[in-house]
Scaffold this motif. Structure first.
Motif, PDB file in Angstrom:
ATOM      1  N   MET A 698       0.822  -1.205   0.000  1.00 12.45           N
ATOM      2  CA  MET A 698       0.000   0.000   0.000  1.00 12.45           C
ATOM      3  C   MET A 698       0.860   1.260   0.000  1.00 12.45           C
ATOM      4  N   PHE A 699       1.986   1.222   0.678  1.00 14.39           N
ATOM      5  CA  PHE A 699       2.897   2.366   0.670  1.00 14.39           C
ATOM      6  C   PHE A 699       3.459   2.581  -0.736  1.00 14.39           C
ATOM      7  N   GLY A 700       3.829   1.477  -1.382  1.00 12.97           N
ATOM      8  CA  GLY A 700       4.296   1.572  -2.760  1.00 12.97           C
ATOM      9  C   GLY A 700       3.223   2.082  -3.696  1.00 12.97           C
ATOM     10  N   LEU A 701       1.979   1.636  -3.487  1.00  8.06           N
ATOM     11  CA  LEU A 701       0.856   2.121  -4.291  1.00  8.06           C
ATOM     12  C   LEU A 701       0.675   3.628  -4.103  1.00  8.06           C
ATOM     13  N   ALA A 702       0.765   4.084  -2.847  1.00 11.00           N
ATOM     14  CA  ALA A 702       0.578   5.509  -2.556  1.00 11.00           C
ATOM     15  C   ALA A 702       1.594   6.356  -3.302  1.00 11.00           C
ATOM     16  N   HIS A 703       2.843   5.875  -3.369  1.00 16.92           N
ATOM     17  CA  HIS A 703       3.879   6.683  -4.013  1.00 16.92           C
ATOM     18  C   HIS A 703       3.973   6.422  -5.510  1.00 16.92           C
ATOM     19  N   ALA A 704       3.261   5.416  -5.990  1.00 14.58           N
ATOM     20  CA  ALA A 704       3.105   5.278  -7.435  1.00 14.58           C
ATOM     21  C   ALA A 704       2.070   6.266  -7.957  1.00 14.58           C
ATOM     22  N   LEU A 705       1.036   6.517  -7.154  1.00 15.24           N
ATOM     23  CA  LEU A 705      -0.070   7.373  -7.588  1.00 15.24           C
ATOM     24  C   LEU A 705       0.051   8.807  -7.094  1.00 15.24           C
ATOM     25  N   GLY A 706       0.761   9.025  -5.997  1.00 19.88           N
ATOM     26  CA  GLY A 706       0.835  10.364  -5.397  1.00 19.88           C
ATOM     27  C   GLY A 706       1.970  10.446  -4.406  1.00 19.88           C
ATOM     28  N   ARG A 772       4.031   4.002 -22.275  1.00 22.00           N
ATOM     29  CA  ARG A 772       4.989   3.854 -21.191  1.00 22.00           C
ATOM     30  C   ARG A 772       4.844   5.024 -20.200  1.00 22.00           C
ATOM     31  N   PHE A 773       4.888   4.688 -18.931  1.00 27.23           N
ATOM     32  CA  PHE A 773       4.850   5.680 -17.861  1.00 27.23           C
ATOM     33  C   PHE A 773       6.228   5.688 -17.211  1.00 27.23           C
ATOM     34  N   ARG A 774       6.970   6.762 -17.470  1.00 27.89           N
ATOM     35  CA  ARG A 774       8.365   6.805 -17.027  1.00 27.89           C
ATOM     36  C   ARG A 774       8.598   7.841 -15.936  1.00 27.89           C
ATOM     37  N   ARG A 775       7.547   8.269 -15.276  1.00 25.66           N
ATOM     38  CA  ARG A 775       7.678   9.222 -14.172  1.00 25.66           C
ATOM     39  C   ARG A 775       6.960   8.702 -12.943  1.00 25.66           C
ATOM     40  N   LEU A 776       7.451   9.112 -11.778  1.00 26.44           N
ATOM     41  CA  LEU A 776       6.743   8.904 -10.517  1.00 26.44           C
ATOM     42  C   LEU A 776       6.515  10.263  -9.883  1.00 26.44           C
ATOM     43  N   PRO A 777       5.271  10.483  -9.405  1.00 27.87           N
ATOM     44  CA  PRO A 777       4.078   9.667  -9.573  1.00 27.87           C
ATOM     45  C   PRO A 777       3.731   9.460 -11.046  1.00 27.87           C
TER      46      PRO A 777
END
Length: 788
Positions: A698-706, A772-777
């Motif tokens: 969930m922490f990884g999900l949070a920083h993938a999206l925001g 391709r999504f090459r940025r975070l978030p």
């Protein structure tokens, strides 16, 4: 045969008197020159500074680590209970007092480049071999000396099990041996015929409770070489108890968290205590320019206003009154021209990263062979960018200080309590020996509590006020003044064989600040924000790019660091650099698979012949998720990662593979499922391991999206949790987690769980959309055009 520890000399077994005539037995892994800081009370005995044994047989385990939700208190108690043969209902925990006795030599070795001399840390080539040669492992004399000298009292990087499980087992084994010897003498039996179970010594058909044996057991000679049990604490990886079945070792902190009786830092109350709120200036080189103190005096219950060069505090009978007073005063800050006049601006920071990636000379951090000749004209190259990430723990920073008769008492939840004590001593103008720290649990941290500035601030307030004071940062101040995870710009390049089927060359070049050297200057050197940035400037930092070297069997591969100075001060976040490097590596390996026309799973497995544990994780995740090949339109993506830790017995490793199902719709990303298969070696506590992996996902999900923000004129644009695009309960996907059954030494799961989530989601989005999504978030956009 049960393992035996090295022979102990009499000088290595220390026996002395505690308060009220109680016996203190110290059994150390190596001879030490420290008195046990855990003092025995009336009718108590202390074993190796780790176990407090009461006359009635009840046990309290001293935990030399911060409990911040990761379950370390339960793990420490479980290790002792299993080794001792204790009844779980008779075992409790307490925070260990600050002492070099509890120095973590594992993290001292792991973070060697944070305290190595600058001439070494900033050398043009700082590879693992050089670091190992200079700092060695946890058993190396230099690492031992540095851990004890500072002392390195830290909770981070997942080292607690590796550092303290052997010591906890040894202390419990010594006590068990003494109790067995006492019972065997009474029974006239050989000690080999006796064991302990459920708080009893069992010799054949005879049973003795621990309590009546204690005095006789500890009055006799201590064992010269306690024998450890053949089976240490562990639980089956694949056990699946029913929904009503209780875990074998339930969390000790759970009841207090459920009923609200757990005392966190902001819950503490002292007689005559007042509350303080604080306003820091914009991130950068700013000083307090003015404020309207008269406005604060009009707020009921306000007691004092305290101004320093860098911050303004209001003190009141309640925190809310203090916060209202701060707002009313409208503090004004100005850029300090004497310090270069810099404030944080995201556009300027991104330009610096872009310039470094394009023009700076690389520092080679690690290499297998030399890929450069193969990559003069790479077959494939891609750029990745990662924005700064905020910790955003549920509980903002809080600390309480009291000065009485020239001594400071500090109540704080800190991952670096010794550094906090030193910071408080500076703030109070007292010697370090005059500071006593009372550790409290943290309501989450994600490494935010490696920052110790609040300890110095609250000590200044206590000194000026002459009474106990509790300082709590607001959510805005937590965001404004915190040290976020560093941003990154990376270019990855690949070379293929003539058939375009097999990778033969790989290079990762990463532009990012020397974040861990900067953090080390604050933690170990007491440097302020500006001085820490200056010390890190231009230094190659292996820890800032940890995990970037691919595990895949690519003949020629290398990692380069381009240290980049930016105005934003940065720090460590859960997962360390692995949260960055796993994203760029696993996203690019997926691009390579697509370039080669290969199925992503088999493409990876073909290069993992030397990593069977990681292959097993990939296969396990594929089974959990019913992997369909990740073809176009499937919305499935996978990623995997390995993390390692040098422990006294050798290298430990943790492995994870994650498969995500996700889609991008109407400008939003919907993650439908996450399936993770992990190999963390021997599992000490199955429930806690699962909680840590699920929480990491969930922490990884949070920083993938925001979980990120931009800065303008030193101010974060997203200062509240609601503005960080964190997943709500309705956004959380279906989660499946499974573990490998393994005989390897345990690896902490807390850091591992978050590493592979973002690349798995990015790869899933590619399979769903072809983009391709090459940025975070993942849905963030650059502030300026990027260099290719």
């Amino acid at each position: 045969m049960a393992p035996r520890l090295p022979h102990f000399t009499r000088r290595a077994v220390l026996v002395g008197a505690g308060t009220a005539g109680a016996l203190v037995v110290g059994l150390a892994l190596v001879p030490r020159h420290y008195r046990t800081p855990l003092v025995a009370g009336e009718g108590e005995h202390v074993i190796d500074g780790l176990i407090r044994l009461s006359r009635d047989g009840s046990i309290s385990v001293a935990v030399p680590a911060l409990e911040m939700g990761q379950g370390v208190t339960t793990l420490a108690a479980q290790i002792v209970a299993v080794e001792l043969g204790a009844d779980w209902r008779r075992v409790g925990v307490e925070p260990a007092p600050l002492s070099p006795l509890y120095a973590d030599r594992v993290i001292a070795a792991e973070w060697a480049t944070m305290w190595l001399p600058r001439a070494v840390a900033g050398a043009p080539f700082v590879g693992k071999a050089l670091t190992d040669a200079l700092a060695g492992g946890p058993g190396d004399a230099w690492a031992r000396y540095e851990a004890d000298r500072v002392p390195v009292l830290l909770t981070a990087c997942g080292t607690t099990l590796a550092a303290f499980e052997p010591r906890l087992r040894l202390a419990a084994a010594a006590l068990r041996s003494a109790l067995i010897a006492a019972a065997a003498r009474e029974a006239g039996m050989d000690v080999a015929a006796c064991d302990t179970r459920d708080h009893h010594v069992v010799c054949g058909k005879q049973h003795w409770p621990f309590a009546p044996l204690i005095d006789a057991a500890l009055a006799g000679p201590p064992p010269s070489a306690p024998v450890l049990r053949a089976a240490p604490a562990r639980e089956n990886a694949d056990a699946a108890p029913g929904p009503l079945a209780a875990p074998d070792f339930p969390r000790l902190d759970l009841p207090a968290k459920v009923d609200g009786s757990m005392v966190f830092a902001a819950d503490l109350r002292l007689p005559d205590m007042v509350h303080a709120a604080i306003a820091h200036g914009p991130q950068g080189h700013c000083r307090l320019a003015g404020h309207d103190e008269a406005a604060a005096r009009g707020i009921p219950d306000v007691i004092a206003v305290i101004a320093t060069e860098r911050w303004l505090a209001a003190v009141a009978r309640t925190w809310h009154a203090a916060d209202r007073a701060l707002t009313a005063m409208e503090p004004r800050f100005r850029i300090d021209p004497g310090e270069g006049g810099r404030v944080v601006d995201s556009i300027v920071g991104e330009a610096a990263l872009d310039a470094a990636l394009t023009h700076a000379s690389p520092n080679r951090i690690a290499a297998e062979g030399d890929p450069d000749p193969l990559l003069i004209h790479p077959a494939l190259t891609a750029r990745y960018d990662i924005e700064p990430a905020l910790h955003a723990p549920l509980e903002p920073a809080s600390a309480t200080a009291r000065i009485v008769h020239g001594r400071l008492e500090l109540w704080i939840a800190s991952q670096a309590p010794e550094a906090a004590a030193q910071a408080a001593a500076r703030g109070a103008g007292l010697p370090r020996q005059a500071v006593t720290v009372y550790p409290l649990p943290a309501g989450g941290s994600f490494d935010a509590r490696l920052d110790t500035r609040i300890a110095e601030e609250v000590a200044i307030l206590a000194r000026k006020l002459g009474r106990p004071v509790q300082l709590t940062w607001s959510r805005w101040q937590e965001t404004l003044a915190g040290y976020p995870r560093a941003p990154l710009a990376a270019r990855l390049s690949a070379a293929f064989d003539p058939a375009k089927q097999h990778l033969i060359g790989w290079r990762t070049r990463i532009a990012t600040p020397a974040s861990m050297i900067e953090a080390g200057a604050r933690l170990f050197g007491g440097s302020d924000t500006r001085a820490a940035q200056d010390k890190a400037a231009g230094c190659a930092d292996p820890l800032a790019v940890a995990g970037a070297m691919p595990v895949y069997a690519i003949p020629e591969r290398a990692v380069d660091h381009l240290p980049t100075a930016i105005s934003l001060p940065v720090g460590r976040m859960r997962g360390g650099a692995h949260g960055l490097t796993a994203f760029i590596t696993e996203s690019f390996i997926d691009e390579c698979a697509h370039y080669a026309g290969a199925e992503p799973l088999s493409f990876r497995v073909a290069m993992l012949g030397a990593e069977p544990r990681l292959v097993a994780c990939l296969e396990g995740a594929a089974h959990l998720a019913m992997w369909g090949g990740g073809g176009g339109g499937s919305g499935q993506g996978l990623a995997c990662h390995r993390m390692t830790l040098a422990a006294p017995e050798g290298m430990r490793a943790g492995y994870i593979a994650v498969i995500a199902t996700a889609r991008a719709e109407s400008g939003a990303i919907r993650v439908e499922s996450l399936s993770a298969f992990c190999d963390i070696g021997r599992i000490v506590n199955r429930d806690i391991a699962r909680q840590q992996i699920e929480g990491g996902l969930m922490f990884g999900l949070a920083h993938a999206l925001g979980g990120s923000t931009r800065w303008n004129a030193g101010l974060p644009q997203a200062g509240r949790l609601a503005a960080l695009n964190l997943p709500l309960p309705a956004d959380c996907p279906k989660v499946e987690v499974a573990f490998a059954t393994s005989e390897a030494e345990p690896f902490d799961p807390g850091e591992l769980g978050m590493a592979a989530v973002a690349p798995a989601i990015a790869n899933a989005l590619f399979s769903a959309s072809g983009t391709r999504f090459r940025r975070l978030p993942l849905l963030s956009t650059p502030s300026l055009p990027e260099s290719i």
